[in-house]
Enzyme design. Structure first.
Site, mmCIF file in Angstrom:
data_model
loop_
_atom_site.group_PDB
_atom_site.id
_atom_site.type_symbol
_atom_site.label_atom_id
_atom_site.label_comp_id
_atom_site.label_asym_id
_atom_site.label_seq_id
_atom_site.Cartn_x
_atom_site.Cartn_y
_atom_site.Cartn_z
ATOM 1 N N GLU A 106 0.883 -1.172 0.000
ATOM 2 C CA GLU A 106 0.000 0.000 0.000
ATOM 3 C C GLU A 106 0.915 1.215 0.000
ATOM 4 O O GLU A 106 1.785 1.311 0.865
ATOM 5 C CB GLU A 106 -0.809 0.047 1.305
ATOM 6 C CG GLU A 106 -1.867 -1.014 1.420
ATOM 7 C CD GLU A 106 -2.577 -0.938 2.775
ATOM 8 O OE1 GLU A 106 -2.745 -1.998 3.401
ATOM 9 O OE2 GLU A 106 -2.931 0.188 3.178
ATOM 10 N N ARG A 110 5.162 -13.113 9.352
ATOM 11 C CA ARG A 110 5.838 -11.847 9.084
ATOM 12 C C ARG A 110 7.133 -11.776 9.881
ATOM 13 O O ARG A 110 7.315 -12.509 10.856
ATOM 14 C CB ARG A 110 4.928 -10.672 9.405
ATOM 15 C CG ARG A 110 4.584 -10.526 10.883
ATOM 16 C CD ARG A 110 3.413 -9.571 11.098
ATOM 17 N NE ARG A 110 3.718 -8.195 10.760
ATOM 18 C CZ ARG A 110 3.136 -7.510 9.786
ATOM 19 N NH1 ARG A 110 2.229 -8.078 9.029
ATOM 20 N NH2 ARG A 110 3.446 -6.266 9.563
ATOM 21 N N LYS A 150 4.027 0.597 9.927
ATOM 22 C CA LYS A 150 4.135 1.839 9.143
ATOM 23 C C LYS A 150 3.536 3.015 9.889
ATOM 24 O O LYS A 150 4.036 4.132 9.809
ATOM 25 C CB LYS A 150 3.430 1.673 7.798
ATOM 26 C CG LYS A 150 4.366 1.205 6.707
ATOM 27 C CD LYS A 150 3.702 1.294 5.350
ATOM 28 C CE LYS A 150 3.021 -0.006 5.028
ATOM 29 N NZ LYS A 150 2.388 -0.039 3.705
HETATM 30 P P1 ATP Z 1 2.534 -2.441 8.053
HETATM 31 O O1 ATP Z 1 1.961 -3.327 9.100
HETATM 32 O O2 ATP Z 1 3.977 -2.137 8.266
HETATM 33 O O3 ATP Z 1 1.731 -1.222 7.768
HETATM 34 P P2 ATP Z 1 1.347 -3.660 5.764
HETATM 35 O O4 ATP Z 1 1.128 -5.115 5.690
HETATM 36 O O5 ATP Z 1 0.176 -2.861 6.020
HETATM 37 O O6 ATP Z 1 2.544 -3.345 6.756
HETATM 38 P P3 ATP Z 1 1.710 -3.412 2.967
HETATM 39 O O7 ATP Z 1 2.178 -2.241 2.212
HETATM 40 O O8 ATP Z 1 0.325 -3.865 2.794
HETATM 41 O O9 ATP Z 1 2.031 -3.098 4.468
HETATM 42 O O10 ATP Z 1 2.693 -4.626 2.746
HETATM 43 C C1 ATP Z 1 3.038 -5.110 1.484
HETATM 44 C C2 ATP Z 1 3.434 -6.550 1.597
HETATM 45 O O11 ATP Z 1 4.507 -6.678 2.537
HETATM 46 C C3 ATP Z 1 2.288 -7.378 2.130
HETATM 47 O O12 ATP Z 1 2.211 -8.550 1.360
HETATM 48 C C4 ATP Z 1 2.665 -7.654 3.553
HETATM 49 O O13 ATP Z 1 2.142 -8.870 3.957
HETATM 50 C C5 ATP Z 1 4.184 -7.651 3.490
HETATM 51 N N1 ATP Z 1 4.744 -7.288 4.793
HETATM 52 C C6 ATP Z 1 4.491 -6.176 5.522
HETATM 53 N N2 ATP Z 1 5.131 -6.219 6.705
HETATM 54 C C7 ATP Z 1 5.820 -7.395 6.722
HETATM 55 C C8 ATP Z 1 6.674 -8.038 7.674
HETATM 56 N N3 ATP Z 1 6.958 -7.488 8.846
HETATM 57 N N4 ATP Z 1 7.206 -9.233 7.343
HETATM 58 C C9 ATP Z 1 6.945 -9.802 6.155
HETATM 59 N N5 ATP Z 1 6.146 -9.256 5.230
HETATM 60 C C10 ATP Z 1 5.583 -8.073 5.495
HETATM 61 MG MG MG Z 2 -1.381 -4.139 4.294
#
Ligand code: ATP
Ligand code: MG
Length: 557
Positions: free
Chosen positions: A35, A260, A270
């Site tokens: 995102e 994760r 984030k």
């Molecule tokens: P955050 O919790 O940091 O806001 P998010 O999942 O909302 O992370 P996205 O931009 O949706 O952020 O993430 C893009 C991809 O990265 C998704 O497939 C998500 O599952 C993966 N991702 C995000 N954080 C992690 C993590 N700590 N370990 C592994 N993969 C991750």
């Molecule tokens: Mg997400």
């Protein structure tokens, strides 16, 4: 190591099986779906290495797709930074970057199709009522009074939503699944909402936006993604992912969840990283203390070290916390093997060699790397006045002292053996200068009869360059800054010593040629890189030579 020769994991086992049965005709297409609401962090690096790594392993491809269904929180700045970070990590996506918003027309048509199938309805419950009707983990929900509208009425109302006849929050489109499902995600989830906001890609074309769960699976299906890899928290969303694709009869990618990355001493939400930036606890998303890819890059992390780290932590289905020491080890290992050596005196005190001729100057040729001849050599000037680090002299040495002391001898790295004869102090009693003698027969050989115990680094005073050195350390001094504490937040654990600025450092002249971002081992001090952003001679400490936190932790236990 090539991708195919790397050890597999439970995901590659699934893909191997699919390839055996010919499920997708041997095709492998993955995607990395950020995102664009912040900068990428080390957790994303794990997902990037996994998705792009799998594509490489199977000679498939990986899409970069922005999941941009939340325009208020997103920006073009984030999009650009994400593209730059993925490229920097060394990966290439298939074709142009994709956007979920590229599919808004198709997604709208899919929503209409669901209505026509009797599987979606326009609901007028407000947010509070919606919560009440949803039920709880223990209690089933109740059907919305709007659930049994006719298909015709739903089509007309959804059309009105799209035409801007409703204000934000007045109505939503919901999937008609099962209000009594033990899985709350299946209790008639919202799939479209009204938002009168500008979108960075589609401008003012839309005032209805699809929800993430509806968008994600269908975007995967539209692109022909074969394996849709996501983190464990989406496990409970998989039945919805499957329901949407089955209801619409589209191509059906397989969603696979993995654990994760959680790192101790680190925050990787984030929202919290944005808070650190917005409240100016750090200088920006690329502050070298941030666990963002751009911050780590500026700190001096190499792409290879991050990829190696992601390789080592592996891919599993159970949550765990990885020691940030493993990440630091990965960069230490890379820089030890690949970074040139240089001499930098961080806290200088002057040394005057009383028996060295006044205007003499020598040039020593030294290796750039002790274990790698290909790294070449450089020239280091030597003269009567030098700087050494204040920490390398002790008037009253502790036991086992190997550095300089009054009447003691020490070798200057790549140079002569010197002996200290006199200590000069200021009014406050601080040592400001040392008067020493050099032994001219000791260049490259030990003096007859004794061997100096220690070797210290130095720079020639008249040749040295002034530099600023930023000593970075971990941003948080608590192992779990992100945990739930009764009376504290993660901000209370910011390490007050996460940055020490040394503005009076003296470095050897060859460092004037350091490229922006280039990494070095400053002899005996640690690994540093030239700051890539600011002008001037500024060096950021990437990591210390050894793990000093491990010692602190051991002591605390
Ligand atoms: P955050 O919790 O940091 O806001 P998010 O999942 O909302 O992370 P996205 O931009 O949706 O952020 O993430 C893009 C991809 O990265 C998704 O497939 C998500 O599952 C993966 N991702 C995000 N954080 C992690 C993590 N700590 N370990 C592994 N993969 C991750
Ligand atoms: Mg997400």
């Amino acid at each position: 190591m090539s991708e195919t020769s790397k050890p597999g994991n439970f995901i590659t086992q699934i893909i191997d099986k699919d390839n055996e049965t010919g499920k997708h005709g041997g095709k492998v297409l993955t995607r990395f779906p950020p995102e664009p609401n912040g900068y990428l962090h080390i957790g994303h690096a794990k997902s990037i290495c996994l998705n792009f790594g799998i594509a490489e392993r199977y000679q498939g491809q990986c899409n970069l797709r922005f999941d941009d269904t939340n325009p208020e929180k997103e920006s073009v700045e984030y999009i650009e930074s994400i593209k730059g970070d993925v490229e920097w990590l060394g990966f290439t996506w298939k074709d142009e970057p994709k956007f979920a918003s590229d599919y808004f027309d198709q997604l709208h048509d899919f929503a209409v199709q669901l209505i026509e199938l009797g599987k979606a309805y326009v609901c007028e419950l407000n947010a509070e009522q919606m919560r009440e009707y949803r039920g709880t983990l223990k209690e089933p929900g109740k059907n919305s009074p709007y659930r049994d509208r006719s298909i015709g009425e739903n089509l007309a109302l959804f059309n009105d939503m799209k035409a801007g006849k409703f204000a934000d929050g007045d109505v939503v489109l919901r999937a008609k699944i099962d209000m009594a499902s033990p899985n709350i995600n299946l209790r008639d989830p919202i799939i479209y909402r009204v938002r009168h906001v500008h979108h960075h890609q589609t401008g003012d074309k839309w005032c209805v936006y699809p929800m993430y769960d509806f968008t994600h699976g269908l975007s995967d299906a539209i692109e022909g993604v074969t394996h849709s890899i996501c983190t464990l928290e989406f496990q409970d969303h998989r039945p919805l992912y499957d329901w949407i694709l089955e209801s619409l009869g589209t191509f059906h990618p397989q969603q696979i969840e993995f654990a994760r990355l959680n790192l101790n001493y680190t925050v990787t939400s984030k929202r919290k990283l944005k808070q650190l930036v917005d409240e100016k606890h750090v200088t920006g998303w690329d502050d070298p203390r941030m666990p963002t890819i751009s911050g780590m890059r500026r700190r001096g992390y190499t792409a290879a070290s991050i990829r190696n780290f992601c390789e080592r932590i592996g891919v599993t289905k159970s949550d765990s916390v990885v020691d940030v020491g493993m990440l630091e080890h990965a960069i230490r290992e890379d820089l030890d093997a690949n970074a040139n050596r240089a001499m930098a005196v961080l806290n200088p005190i002057k040394v005057v060699l009383t028996n060295y001729p006044e205007n003499k100057e020598e040039i020593f040729t030294v290796s750039n790397h002790p274990k790698n001849e290909a790294a070449g050599q450089r020239q280091v000037p030597f003269s009567k006045e030098l700087y050494i680090d204040a920490a390398d002299f002790a008037e009253v040495p502790p036991r086992k002292w190997k550095r300089l002391t009054l009447d003691g001898a020490v070798r200057l790295r790549g140079g002569y053996v010197i002996t200290c004869d006199e200590v000069i102090k200021n009014h406050a009693g601080e040592v400001i200068e040392l008067r020493c003698r050099y032994d001219e027969n000791t260049l490259g050989v030990n003096p007859e009869g004794y061997k100096p115990k220690g070797v210290i680094h130095w720079v020639s005073a008249q040749h040295a360059l002034d530099a600023t050195v930023n000593l970075y350390d971990r941003l948080f001094d608590n192992e779990a800054p992100d945990a739930n504490y009764a009376d504290k937040t993660f901000l209370d654990f910011i390490n007050p010593e996460s940055l020490t600025v040394l503005s009076g450092a003296k470095v050897e002249p060859s460092l004037a040629q350091a490229a922006k971002g280039q990494g070095f081992q400053f002899e005996r001090e640690g690994y540093f890189c030239r700051d890539a952003k600011e002008e001037g001679l500024i060096f950021n400490r990437t990591v210390t030579l050894r793990d000093s936190w491990a010692k602190i932790e051991a002591k605390g236990k």
